[in-house]
Design a protein around this motif. Structure first.
Motif, PDB file in Angstrom:
ATOM      1  N   ASP A  51      27.084   1.756 -11.312  1.00  0.00           N
ATOM      2  CA  ASP A  51      26.528   1.666  -9.959  1.00  0.00           C
ATOM      3  C   ASP A  51      26.606   3.008  -9.241  1.00  0.00           C
ATOM      4  OD1 ASP A  51      26.145  -0.945 -10.508  1.00  0.00           O
ATOM      5  OD2 ASP A  51      27.614  -1.732  -9.069  1.00  0.00           O
ATOM      6  N   MET A  52      27.698   3.727  -9.492  1.00  0.00           N
ATOM      7  CA  MET A  52      27.864   5.018  -8.814  1.00  0.00           C
ATOM      8  C   MET A  52      26.825   6.022  -9.298  1.00  0.00           C
ATOM      9  SD  MET A  52      31.611   6.606  -8.108  1.00  0.00           S
ATOM     10  CE  MET A  52      32.666   5.519  -8.981  1.00  0.00           C
ATOM     11  N   ARG A  53      26.605   6.043 -10.612  1.00  0.00           N
ATOM     12  CA  ARG A  53      25.589   6.960 -11.150  1.00  0.00           C
ATOM     13  C   ARG A  53      24.224   6.651 -10.562  1.00  0.00           C
ATOM     14  NH1 ARG A  53      27.524  10.098 -15.151  1.00  0.00           N
ATOM     15  NH2 ARG A  53      29.360   9.237 -16.190  1.00  0.00           N
ATOM     16  N   LYS A  54      23.924   5.369 -10.488  1.00  0.00           N
ATOM     17  CA  LYS A  54      22.641   4.948  -9.950  1.00  0.00           C
ATOM     18  C   LYS A  54      22.603   5.303  -8.462  1.00  0.00           C
ATOM     19  CE  LYS A  54      19.778   0.843  -9.558  1.00  0.00           C
ATOM     20  NZ  LYS A  54      19.900   0.771  -8.098  1.00  0.00           N
ATOM     21  N   GLY A  55      23.719   5.061  -7.776  1.00  0.00           N
ATOM     22  CA  GLY A  55      23.801   5.344  -6.349  1.00  0.00           C
ATOM     23  C   GLY A  55      23.563   6.814  -6.039  1.00  0.00           C
ATOM     24  N   LEU A  56      24.031   7.664  -6.948  1.00  0.00           N
ATOM     25  CA  LEU A  56      23.841   9.102  -6.738  1.00  0.00           C
ATOM     26  C   LEU A  56      22.361   9.464  -6.771  1.00  0.00           C
ATOM     27  CD1 LEU A  56      26.685  10.941  -8.631  1.00  0.00           C
ATOM     28  CD2 LEU A  56      25.743  11.601  -6.423  1.00  0.00           C
ATOM     29  N   SER A  57      21.641   8.887  -7.719  1.00  0.00           N
ATOM     30  CA  SER A  57      20.219   9.251  -7.792  1.00  0.00           C
ATOM     31  C   SER A  57      19.425   8.502  -6.727  1.00  0.00           C
ATOM     32  CB  SER A  57      19.670   8.997  -9.196  1.00  0.00           C
ATOM     33  OG  SER A  57      19.978   7.697  -9.599  1.00  0.00           O
ATOM     34  N   ASP A  58      19.928   7.380  -6.262  1.00  0.00           N
ATOM     35  CA  ASP A  58      19.219   6.631  -5.208  1.00  0.00           C
ATOM     36  C   ASP A  58      19.669   7.033  -3.808  1.00  0.00           C
ATOM     37  OD1 ASP A  58      18.087   5.349  -7.288  1.00  0.00           O
ATOM     38  OD2 ASP A  58      18.973   3.379  -6.918  1.00  0.00           O
ATOM     39  N   THR A  59      20.437   8.105  -3.719  1.00  0.00           N
ATOM     40  CA  THR A  59      20.970   8.591  -2.436  1.00  0.00           C
ATOM     41  C   THR A  59      21.660   7.498  -1.613  1.00  0.00           C
ATOM     42  OG1 THR A  59      18.845   8.325  -1.293  1.00  0.00           O
ATOM     43  CG2 THR A  59      19.297  10.475  -2.274  1.00  0.00           C
ATOM     44  N   GLU A  65      26.519   9.016   1.486  1.00  0.00           N
ATOM     45  CA  GLU A  65      26.263   9.820   2.682  1.00  0.00           C
ATOM     46  C   GLU A  65      27.601  10.243   3.280  1.00  0.00           C
ATOM     47  OE1 GLU A  65      24.255   7.047   5.268  1.00  0.00           O
ATOM     48  OE2 GLU A  65      26.166   6.225   5.961  1.00  0.00           O
ATOM     49  N   LEU A  66      27.517  11.163   4.225  1.00  0.00           N
ATOM     50  CA  LEU A  66      28.758  11.642   4.827  1.00  0.00           C
ATOM     51  C   LEU A  66      28.906  11.104   6.244  1.00  0.00           C
ATOM     52  CD1 LEU A  66      28.695  15.360   3.693  1.00  0.00           C
ATOM     53  CD2 LEU A  66      30.208  13.566   2.856  1.00  0.00           C
ATOM     54  N   HIS A  67      30.137  10.784   6.570  1.00  0.00           N
ATOM     55  CA  HIS A  67      30.480  10.524   7.962  1.00  0.00           C
ATOM     56  C   HIS A  67      31.373  11.672   8.428  1.00  0.00           C
ATOM     57  CE1 HIS A  67      29.585   5.935   8.345  1.00  0.00           C
ATOM     58  NE2 HIS A  67      28.574   6.622   7.860  1.00  0.00           N
ATOM     59  N   TRP A 106      29.756   5.166   0.850  1.00  0.00           N
ATOM     60  CA  TRP A 106      28.831   4.618  -0.146  1.00  0.00           C
ATOM     61  C   TRP A 106      28.202   3.363   0.429  1.00  0.00           C
ATOM     62  CZ3 TRP A 106      30.539   2.654  -5.687  1.00  0.00           C
ATOM     63  CH2 TRP A 106      29.390   2.367  -6.437  1.00  0.00           C
ATOM     64  N   ARG A 107      26.908   3.435   0.643  1.00  0.00           N
ATOM     65  CA  ARG A 107      26.166   2.277   1.152  1.00  0.00           C
ATOM     66  C   ARG A 107      25.316   1.768  -0.004  1.00  0.00           C
ATOM     67  NH1 ARG A 107      24.138   1.708   6.564  1.00  0.00           N
ATOM     68  NH2 ARG A 107      24.499   3.914   6.945  1.00  0.00           N
ATOM     69  N   LYS A 108      25.771   0.703  -0.655  1.00  0.00           N
ATOM     70  CA  LYS A 108      25.053   0.218  -1.833  1.00  0.00           C
ATOM     71  C   LYS A 108      23.799  -0.534  -1.414  1.00  0.00           C
ATOM     72  CE  LYS A 108      27.501  -1.423  -5.341  1.00  0.00           C
ATOM     73  NZ  LYS A 108      28.557  -2.117  -6.112  1.00  0.00           N
ATOM     74  N   LEU A 111      32.461  11.970 -12.084  1.00  0.00           N
ATOM     75  CA  LEU A 111      31.347  11.968 -11.133  1.00  0.00           C
ATOM     76  C   LEU A 111      31.670  12.694  -9.834  1.00  0.00           C
ATOM     77  CD1 LEU A 111      29.923   8.355 -11.483  1.00  0.00           C
ATOM     78  CD2 LEU A 111      28.716  10.491 -11.849  1.00  0.00           C
ATOM     79  N   ILE A 112      32.957  12.901  -9.598  1.00  0.00           N
ATOM     80  CA  ILE A 112      33.376  13.560  -8.362  1.00  0.00           C
ATOM     81  C   ILE A 112      32.818  14.983  -8.293  1.00  0.00           C
ATOM     82  CG2 ILE A 112      35.540  14.557  -9.254  1.00  0.00           C
ATOM     83  CD1 ILE A 112      35.145  12.928  -5.806  1.00  0.00           C
ATOM     84  N   VAL A 113      32.542  15.567  -9.449  1.00  0.00           N
ATOM     85  CA  VAL A 113      32.012  16.934  -9.455  1.00  0.00           C
ATOM     86  C   VAL A 113      30.656  16.963  -8.746  1.00  0.00           C
ATOM     87  CG1 VAL A 113      31.204  18.807 -10.933  1.00  0.00           C
ATOM     88  CG2 VAL A 113      33.316  17.593 -11.500  1.00  0.00           C
ATOM     89  N   GLU A 114      29.814  15.998  -9.126  1.00  0.00           N
ATOM     90  CA  GLU A 114      28.498  15.938  -8.508  1.00  0.00           C
ATOM     91  C   GLU A 114      28.587  15.493  -7.050  1.00  0.00           C
ATOM     92  OE1 GLU A 114      24.269  13.955  -9.770  1.00  0.00           O
ATOM     93  OE2 GLU A 114      25.864  14.149 -11.258  1.00  0.00           O
ATOM     94  N   LEU A 115      29.428  14.488  -6.802  1.00  0.00           N
ATOM     95  CA  LEU A 115      29.624  14.014  -5.423  1.00  0.00           C
ATOM     96  C   LEU A 115      30.151  15.145  -4.539  1.00  0.00           C
ATOM     97  CD1 LEU A 115      31.344  10.491  -5.407  1.00  0.00           C
ATOM     98  CD2 LEU A 115      29.197  11.137  -4.334  1.00  0.00           C
ATOM     99  N   GLY A 116      31.060  15.925  -5.100  1.00  0.00           N
ATOM    100  CA  GLY A 116      31.667  17.017  -4.347  1.00  0.00           C
ATOM    101  C   GLY A 116      30.661  18.103  -3.984  1.00  0.00           C
ATOM    102  N   ARG A 117      29.763  18.399  -4.917  1.00  0.00           N
ATOM    103  CA  ARG A 117      28.710  19.383  -4.607  1.00  0.00           C
ATOM    104  C   ARG A 117      27.842  18.875  -3.473  1.00  0.00           C
ATOM    105  NH1 ARG A 117      26.277  20.413 -10.598  1.00  0.00           N
ATOM    106  NH2 ARG A 117      28.158  21.286 -11.532  1.00  0.00           N
ATOM    107  N   MET A 118      27.521  17.571  -3.588  1.00  0.00           N
ATOM    108  CA  MET A 118      26.672  16.969  -2.575  1.00  0.00           C
ATOM    109  C   MET A 118      27.359  17.026  -1.209  1.00  0.00           C
ATOM    110  SD  MET A 118      25.948  13.086  -1.912  1.00  0.00           S
ATOM    111  CE  MET A 118      26.145  12.995  -0.154  1.00  0.00           C
ATOM    112  N   ALA A 119      28.664  16.720  -1.192  1.00  0.00           N
ATOM    113  CA  ALA A 119      29.398  16.718   0.074  1.00  0.00           C
ATOM    114  C   ALA A 119      29.365  18.109   0.707  1.00  0.00           C
ATOM    115  CB  ALA A 119      30.845  16.274  -0.149  1.00  0.00           C
TER     116      ALA A 119
END
Ligand code: C2E
Ligand code: CA
Ligand code: CA
Length: 403
Positions: free
Chosen positions: A146-154, A157-159, A180-182, A202-210
């Motif tokens: 779900d997380m992998r899919k969530g990453l590509s489906d945006t 988000e950040l608060h 994470w808003r599923k 996956l934190i590597v990709e999430l971290g870049r995004m953050a």
């Protein structure tokens, strides 16, 4: 070349292998029975009793990690021994994807089993069954998918939560916190998905995004801020960076690229990290930190006081900010010791010329207490909860003073 497959007999009570030993063989029970046990909180815990046809020792064999349990013959037992190379040779020449899958699945299984055993021991409950371990593994695999899919489906988000000057009352910066808003409406807590993201990489990709998103939003916030409070410095943006991101210098380069590509002055960027990496790989951490410091960003040490013994290494690293964990702030007025710890940490921070941020401020009286103890910055629900960008902009428009 050792024999690849052979039979071996063990007497009742004889140990087949012991926890911590390197594993080079897997076993199939041909006759008799064995007991699989692992210590937990200093006590022996029996994980399973295995009989004819059942396999053990396969995890160490494939992931090349030490044995995670001790196995003992319960009666006279005959085992088929399968040497590591019998499996590894065909695996090496097999599809690399298969190879990787197997390793990942086994590692997960091992981690889940270990965690469940510890948890049960803490609660004083019975040992987890194999079914329970499997359910946990399945749950994690589902969350990861779900997380992998969530990453590509945006779906991520950040608060932003303001950090406030406790004396003057105004906002000095924001911390970016992942949400994470599923698509099905669920909103798993970061306490749940961040550790999983770390386990799966996956934190590597999430971290870049953050970092990228946080810096983009900082520029927007700074504009609003300048309109409302032209005399105040622009708010900094504090972004959490996981140890896993720090553990590869190539990833530090990626972060450096993101910082340089943003239009944000590095002096308005803060990276938050916890103590674990410093302890595990101090030399590497120093190198990574120097590289980032070289760009001009600040570094904050997060959750200070909760990790290992922190004092010995603190002065060896170029930290600018020390964040006092909310557990201490919470207990301050109930426990004299917590108050002393807060004061001690604050003094230490000042001596090393660092800014101190107290986390988790929920009540007015804590603000005064923290000021008395020498903390000048704070963050917490009392001032504001983390909120999405649009709400944060509305908050700024309402005035930059929160106390
Ligand atoms: P953290 O870095 O210690 O972040 C502070 C946490 O405290 C946040 O939890 C925040 O919502 C919460 N908090 C703030 N004020 C108060 C208060 O007054 N009372 C209470 N009870 N809590 C307060 P959150 O957002 O659930 O995040 C949990 C953790 O997840 C963070 O702890 C951080 O370790 C991790 N995390 C969140 N976003 C990221 C990210 O982008 N990257 C990484 N690596 N970790 C992240
Ligand atoms: Ca943080
Ligand atoms: Ca923290």
């Amino acid at each position: 070349m050792p024999e690849m497959v052979f039979t071996k007999t063990f007497r009742a009570g004889e140990e087949i292998f012991r926890i911590g030993e390197p594993g080079s063989d897997a076993y199939i029970v041909q006759s008799g029975a064995v007991e699989v046990a692992a210590p937990s909180n200093g006590q022996k815990r029996v994980i399973a009793r295995l009989e004819r046809g059942e396999i053990f020792g396969e995890m160490s064999m494939i992931d090349d990690a030490p044995r995670s349990a001790t196995v003992t013959a319960l009666e006279d037992t005959e085992l088929v021994v399968i040497h590591r190379d019998r499996i590894m040779q065909p695996m090496r020449s097999a599809d690399p994807l298969m190879n990787m899958m197997l390793r990942v699945i086994l590692t997960r299984f091992r981690d889940a089993q270990g965690q469940l055993i510890d948890l049960r021991a803490e609660q004083g409950g019975p040992d987890p069954t194999l079914d329970e371990v499997r359910d946990l593994v399945m749950h994690r695999i589902t969350v990861e998918r779900d997380m992998r899919k969530g990453l590509s489906d945006t779906e991520f988000e950040l608060h932003y939560q303001p950090i406030v000057d406790l004396e003057a009352g105004h906002i000095v910066g924001f911390e970016a916190l992942m949400r994470w808003r599923k698509s099905n409406g669920e909103r798993p807590s970061p306490m749940e998905f961040i550790p999983l993201a770390e386990e799966t990489g996956l934190i590597v990709e999430l971290g870049r995004m953050a970092l990228a998103q946080g810096l983009k939003d900082q520029a927007i916030m700074a504009e609003a801020f300048a309109r409302i409070a032209p005399d105040l410095p622009a708010p900094f943006m504090s972004v959490n960076v996981s140890g896993l991101q720090f553990s590869q210098l190539s990833e530090i380069d990626m972060l450096a690229d993101i910082i340089q590509a943003s239009n944000v002055e590095p002096t308005f960027i803060k990276l938050e990290m916890t103590e674990s990496l410093l302890i595990e790989e101090p030399e590497h951490a120093a190198q990574a930190l120097e590289r980032l410091k070289g760009l001009g960003v600040s570094i904050a040490i997060d959750d200070f006081g909760t990790g290992y013994s922190s004092l010995s290494y603190l002065h060896q690293f170029p930290f600018d900010t020390l964040k006092i964990d909310r557990a201490f702030v919470n207990n301050m007025d109930r426990s004299e010791n917590s108050a002393r710890i807060v004061n001690g940490i604050a003094q230490l921070g000042h001596a090393l010329d660092m800014k101190i941020v107290a986390e988790g401020i929920e009540e007015t009286k804590q603000v005064k207490g923290l000021l008395d103890l020498g903390c000048h910055y704070g963050q917490g629900y009392h001032m504001a909860k983390p909120a999405p960008l649009d709400e944060t902009l509305a908050l700024i428009e309402n005035g930059t003073s929160l106390l």
